[in-house]
Every structure is written in structure tokens, then in C-alpha cells.
Design a protein around this motif. Structure first.
Motif, PDB file in Angstrom:
ATOM      1  N   ASP A  41       0.829  -1.206   0.000  1.00 45.99           N
ATOM      2  CA  ASP A  41       0.000   0.000   0.000  1.00 45.99           C
ATOM      3  C   ASP A  41       0.864   1.257   0.000  1.00 45.99           C
ATOM      4  N   SER A  42       1.746   1.326   0.975  1.00 52.01           N
ATOM      5  CA  SER A  42       2.505   2.549   1.218  1.00 52.01           C
ATOM      6  C   SER A  42       3.362   2.960   0.030  1.00 52.01           C
ATOM      7  N   PHE A  43       4.039   1.996  -0.608  1.00 55.40           N
ATOM      8  CA  PHE A  43       4.948   2.328  -1.707  1.00 55.40           C
ATOM      9  C   PHE A  43       4.208   2.573  -3.017  1.00 55.40           C
ATOM     10  N   GLU A  44       2.956   2.113  -3.089  1.00 55.51           N
ATOM     11  CA  GLU A  44       2.181   2.288  -4.318  1.00 55.51           C
ATOM     12  C   GLU A  44       1.314   3.544  -4.279  1.00 55.51           C
ATOM     13  N   SER A  45       0.513   3.684  -3.205  1.00 53.13           N
ATOM     14  CA  SER A  45      -0.450   4.786  -3.132  1.00 53.13           C
ATOM     15  C   SER A  45      -0.065   5.862  -2.126  1.00 53.13           C
ATOM     16  N   GLY A  46       0.903   5.563  -1.270  1.00 56.68           N
ATOM     17  CA  GLY A  46       1.328   6.551  -0.276  1.00 56.68           C
ATOM     18  C   GLY A  46       0.535   6.502   1.016  1.00 56.68           C
ATOM     19  N   VAL A  47      -0.428   5.575   1.132  1.00 55.17           N
ATOM     20  CA  VAL A  47      -1.213   5.435   2.358  1.00 55.17           C
ATOM     21  C   VAL A  47      -1.469   3.953   2.637  1.00 55.17           C
ATOM     22  N   ILE A  48      -1.765   3.648   3.896  1.00 58.70           N
ATOM     23  CA  ILE A  48      -2.196   2.305   4.282  1.00 58.70           C
ATOM     24  C   ILE A  48      -3.699   2.230   4.033  1.00 58.70           C
ATOM     25  N   SER A  49      -4.137   1.264   3.238  1.00 60.60           N
ATOM     26  CA  SER A  49      -5.555   1.170   2.869  1.00 60.60           C
ATOM     27  C   SER A  49      -6.398   0.737   4.062  1.00 60.60           C
ATOM     28  N   ALA A  50      -7.721   0.956   3.944  1.00 60.18           N
ATOM     29  CA  ALA A  50      -8.653   0.577   5.011  1.00 60.18           C
ATOM     30  C   ALA A  50      -8.621  -0.926   5.255  1.00 60.18           C
ATOM     31  N   ASP A  51      -8.555  -1.714   4.180  1.00 60.84           N
ATOM     32  CA  ASP A  51      -8.527  -3.169   4.331  1.00 60.84           C
ATOM     33  C   ASP A  51      -7.269  -3.637   5.051  1.00 60.84           C
ATOM     34  N   THR A  52      -6.136  -3.061   4.666  1.00 56.62           N
ATOM     35  CA  THR A  52      -4.874  -3.434   5.313  1.00 56.62           C
ATOM     36  C   THR A  52      -4.867  -3.016   6.773  1.00 56.62           C
ATOM     37  N   LEU A  53      -5.433  -1.847   7.061  1.00 60.17           N
ATOM     38  CA  LEU A  53      -5.502  -1.389   8.449  1.00 60.17           C
ATOM     39  C   LEU A  53      -6.371  -2.326   9.282  1.00 60.17           C
ATOM     40  N   GLU A  54      -7.443  -2.841   8.689  1.00 59.73           N
ATOM     41  CA  GLU A  54      -8.286  -3.803   9.404  1.00 59.73           C
ATOM     42  C   GLU A  54      -7.492  -5.057   9.753  1.00 59.73           C
ATOM     43  N   MET A  55      -6.726  -5.570   8.783  1.00 58.61           N
ATOM     44  CA  MET A  55      -5.909  -6.758   9.039  1.00 58.61           C
ATOM     45  C   MET A  55      -4.858  -6.468  10.102  1.00 58.61           C
ATOM     46  N   MET A  56      -4.263  -5.297  10.012  1.00 58.48           N
ATOM     47  CA  MET A  56      -3.240  -4.900  10.978  1.00 58.48           C
ATOM     48  C   MET A  56      -3.836  -4.800  12.382  1.00 58.48           C
ATOM     49  N   THR A  57      -5.024  -4.231  12.492  1.00 61.70           N
ATOM     50  CA  THR A  57      -5.691  -4.092  13.790  1.00 61.70           C
ATOM     51  C   THR A  57      -6.010  -5.456  14.381  1.00 61.70           C
ATOM     52  N   ARG A  58      -6.503  -6.384  13.548  1.00 62.69           N
ATOM     53  CA  ARG A  58      -6.786  -7.737  14.040  1.00 62.69           C
ATOM     54  C   ARG A  58      -5.510  -8.413  14.535  1.00 62.69           C
ATOM     55  N   ALA A  59      -4.418  -8.208  13.801  1.00 63.69           N
ATOM     56  CA  ALA A  59      -3.140  -8.802  14.213  1.00 63.69           C
ATOM     57  C   ALA A  59      -2.704  -8.254  15.569  1.00 63.69           C
ATOM     58  N   PHE A  60      -2.850  -6.957  15.768  1.00 65.30           N
ATOM     59  CA  PHE A  60      -2.451  -6.361  17.037  1.00 65.30           C
ATOM     60  C   PHE A  60      -3.367  -6.790  18.179  1.00 65.30           C
ATOM     61  N   HIS A  61      -4.658  -7.013  17.875  1.00 66.50           N
ATOM     62  CA  HIS A  61      -5.556  -7.562  18.902  1.00 66.50           C
ATOM     63  C   HIS A  61      -5.062  -8.943  19.327  1.00 66.50           C
ATOM     64  N   ASP A  62      -4.654  -9.757  18.351  1.00 62.98           N
ATOM     65  CA  ASP A  62      -4.117 -11.092  18.656  1.00 62.98           C
ATOM     66  C   ASP A  62      -2.828 -10.983  19.459  1.00 62.98           C
ATOM     67  N   PHE A  63      -1.965 -10.051  19.055  1.00 65.19           N
ATOM     68  CA  PHE A  63      -0.717  -9.842  19.797  1.00 65.19           C
ATOM     69  C   PHE A  63      -1.016  -9.441  21.243  1.00 65.19           C
ATOM     70  N   ARG A  64      -2.005  -8.577  21.393  1.00 63.31           N
ATOM     71  CA  ARG A  64      -2.364  -8.089  22.735  1.00 63.31           C
ATOM     72  C   ARG A  64      -2.811  -9.250  23.632  1.00 63.31           C
ATOM     73  N   LYS A  65      -3.565 -10.182  23.051  1.00 62.55           N
ATOM     74  CA  LYS A  65      -4.014 -11.353  23.817  1.00 62.55           C
ATOM     75  C   LYS A  65      -2.825 -12.227  24.210  1.00 62.55           C
ATOM     76  N   ILE A  66      -1.897 -12.426  23.266  1.00 57.77           N
ATOM     77  CA  ILE A  66      -0.703 -13.236  23.543  1.00 57.77           C
ATOM     78  C   ILE A  66       0.132 -12.583  24.633  1.00 57.77           C
ATOM     79  N   ILE A  67       0.314 -11.273  24.520  1.00 60.34           N
ATOM     80  CA  ILE A  67       1.114 -10.522  25.495  1.00 60.34           C
ATOM     81  C   ILE A  67       0.507 -10.644  26.893  1.00 60.34           C
TER      82      ILE A  67
END
Length: 325
Positions: A41-67
Motif C-alpha cells: 500500500d505505502s509504496f504504491e499509493s502513499g497510504v495504508i488502505s482501510a482493508d490493510t488497516l483492518e488486518m493490521m488491527t486484528r493482528a495487534f488484537h491477537d498480539f495483545r491477547k498473547i502478550i
């Protein structure tokens, strides 16, 4: 003893490492990786897309549970090239902090190189007096010249594997021609940085997931190998094998993930270029990286650790601080 977590928000994936810290001694407990390609996203359009941000947020929620489950006391998360260049990085960071209670710090390429170099120097490797630390990321490559355990010079160049892959796809070039063109564009920057140090023989210390993969790939092609050592001649032979395979064949025959198979040849060619320009015949692979540097930094500088209390009262306090800001 304190349990810490380090999160590396990279351009080709997000990594979490959990370790125990006792004074300056660290012991890795567990490591995780989520294949989210922020750089696409970043190198192509210059922003993180909404879909990618959703995936990133889910990943961090999972990380938070593991932590929380693993009793982590402190966490530190850093973003590299993809977040450095994303126009909406601030919004991305704010959302992750608000929803997942983890603060991401965007660091410079030079700081990234320093943390990786410190991780290598604190590893069990018997390092030679003159080294060239070379890290291949998704968005950038980091070159660090080290003499007698001291950093002499460092340079970050926007020539990571995901960035080069994006250029190849945008230009509609075949893989080999696209890599040739991309390396031709960065060759001068690499050569001019290395020029003052070419007369002193140096061993390349290679870091990053792709270089680690190349070390392990020797098992597929050679009877005798050491995954921590990669000669230039072996690297050239591996490139020849990779060039004869499609991306799909690399996943099937070499058991590579799809997001590794499409960039591994780019990484191999980058490593070859740096080896040739630095007049180096051998690469040492320590199997440490940015996350290890973060853990070491938290051990050496306790004041830099971000408090992440896993108790109910701690979460309430953290939410209050976030709301106030």
C-alpha cells in the motif's frame, strides 16, 4: 526478571518476539509473524488502505491477547519503511493505540540499522574486526560499516524487496529484467557508500528474513552446508536455481510462503550486488534482527520501555491516558 515484548512493524510482515530480561541478559521465549504487506500500500499509493488497516488491527488484537496471556510487563513496537512513508501513519498509529493499547514508534532507517547492528554484536557470533552489516527489508536496505565493534558509517537506501517488486509490477517487466533495471538504479548509491572501505577485506553479516531464508535454502541444493555461512559462489548457484522456477514452483518445491517466494530472488540479487561491490566472498548469517535489537535496547535502557500492565487496573489507567490525549 522482567518479561518484555518487541514488535517489528515491517513492510512485508509484522513480527512479535517475547523474551525474559534479567539485567542485561535476554532469553527469547517465543516469536510470531503475521504476513501483512504494508509496503504494498505505502509504496504504491502513499497510504495504508482501510482493508490493510483492518488486518493490521486484528493482528495487534491477537498480539495483545498473547502478550497478556504470557505475562508480559513491557512492550515496545516500532514501524519502519512502510509507516515512515505512509501519509496516514498518524491515523494508523492512533487507531492501534486506541483499540489495542500498544503504541507504535516510527523509527528512521539509521536507527533501524543501529538496533540491528547492536543485536548482531550482542549475539554469540565471533565477529571479525572488520564487518559490513547488511539488512534487507521490504522497503529499504541498511548498510553499516563496523570496525573493532564500532559503527563507522551507516546508510539506508530505498531498495527493499517489496518496493522493487512493486516497481517491476508497475512497469510490466518480467522478473529478471525488472530486477536488472531496479538494481541498476541503486547500484551507484551502494557503490559510492562502500567505495571508501573496499580496500579492507570485510565479512558481510546478513540479516533479514530473506537472507535467513537463503541460508536455509542451501539444504535444498547442496549436500554439505552450514546455514550460518553462505559463500558468494553458493549464492550465485542458488540464484540460478531460483531463476529456473516460477513463484508457484518456489512455494511448491522449496516450501516457501507466497510472500517470500515472490521476493526471494530480488533479495538474492541484492545480496550478490553488495558482496561483489564490497569485494566479499562470504556472508555470515546470525539469525537475529530488529526485534532482537529492540529487546536488547529494553534490557540496556529500562527507561525506554513502554509500560504495558496486564492487570485490570493497569488497562484502565492506560485507557485513561489514551483518552486524555
Amino acid at each position: 526478571m522482567t518479561r518484555v515484548a518487541a514488535i517489528d512493524v515491517g513492510s512485508n510482515g509484522i513480527r512479535l518476539a517475547i523474551a525474559d530480561v534479567d539485567g542485561t541478559h535476554t532469553s527469547l521465549i517465543k516469536a510470531y509473524r503475521v504476513g501483512i504487506r504494508l509496503g504494498a500500500d505505502s509504496f504504491e499509493s502513499g497510504v495504508i488502505s482501510a482493508d490493510t488497516l483492518e488486518m493490521m488491527t486484528r493482528a495487534f488484537h491477537d498480539f495483545r491477547k498473547i502478550i497478556s496471556r504470557m505475562g508480559v510487563n513491557f512492550v515496545r513496537a516500532v514501524g519502519t519503511s512502510a509507516l515512515r512513508e505512509a501519509g496516514n501513519a498518524r491515523q494508523v498509529i492512533q487507531r492501534i493505540e486506541k483499540e489495542c493499547h500498544i503504541r507504535i514508534e516510527v523509527i528512521s532507517g539509521e536507527r533501524e540499522a543501529t538496533l540491528i547492528a547492536e543485536a548482531v554484536q550482542s549475539s554469540q557470533l565471533d565477529l571479525p574486526s572488520k564487518c559490513l552489516f547488511f539488512d534487507i527489508g521490504g522497503g529499504s536496505i541498511e548498510l553499516t560499516v563496523v570496525d573493532e565493534a564500532k559503527v563507522v558509517a551507516s546508510k539506508s537506501i530505498k531498495a527493499g524487496t517489496v518496493r522493487i517488486l512493486q516497481k517491476i509490477q508497475t512497469r510490466g517487466l518480467g522478473e529478471n529484467k525488472g530486477i536488472d533495471a531496479a538494481l541498476g538504479e541503486v547500484r551507484h548509491s551502494i557503490k559510492s557508500f562502500l567505495q571508501p572501505y573496499r580496500n579492507s577485506r570485510r565479512v558481510i553479516i546478513g540479516t533479514g528474513g530473506n537472507i535467513e531464508c537463503l541460508g536455509k535454502l542451501q539444504k535444498a541444493f547442496f549436500a554439505d552446508f552450514d546455514k550460518s555461512l553462505l559463500s558468494l559462489s553458493s549464492l550465485v548457484a542458488i540464484i540460478g536455481e531460483l531463476e529456473r522456477m516460477s513463484v508457484l514452483e518456489r512455494t511448491e518445491k522449496l516450501n516457501l510462503r507466497a510472500d517470500r517466494a515472490d521476493v526471494i530472488l530480488i533479495a538474492a540479487r541484492l545480496l550478490t550486488l553488495v558482496a561483489e561491490l564490497s569485494l566479499t566472498e562470504q556472508i555470515t548469517i546470525p539469525y537475529v534482527g530488529l526485534k532482537d535489537g529492540l529487546i536488547r535496547d529494553m534490557a540496556l535502557h529500562p527507561s525506554k520501555k513502554d509500560l504495558l500492565q496486564t492487570t485490570h487496573e493497569g488497562l484502565i489507567g492506560l485507557r485513561e491516558r489514551i483518552t486524555k490525549h
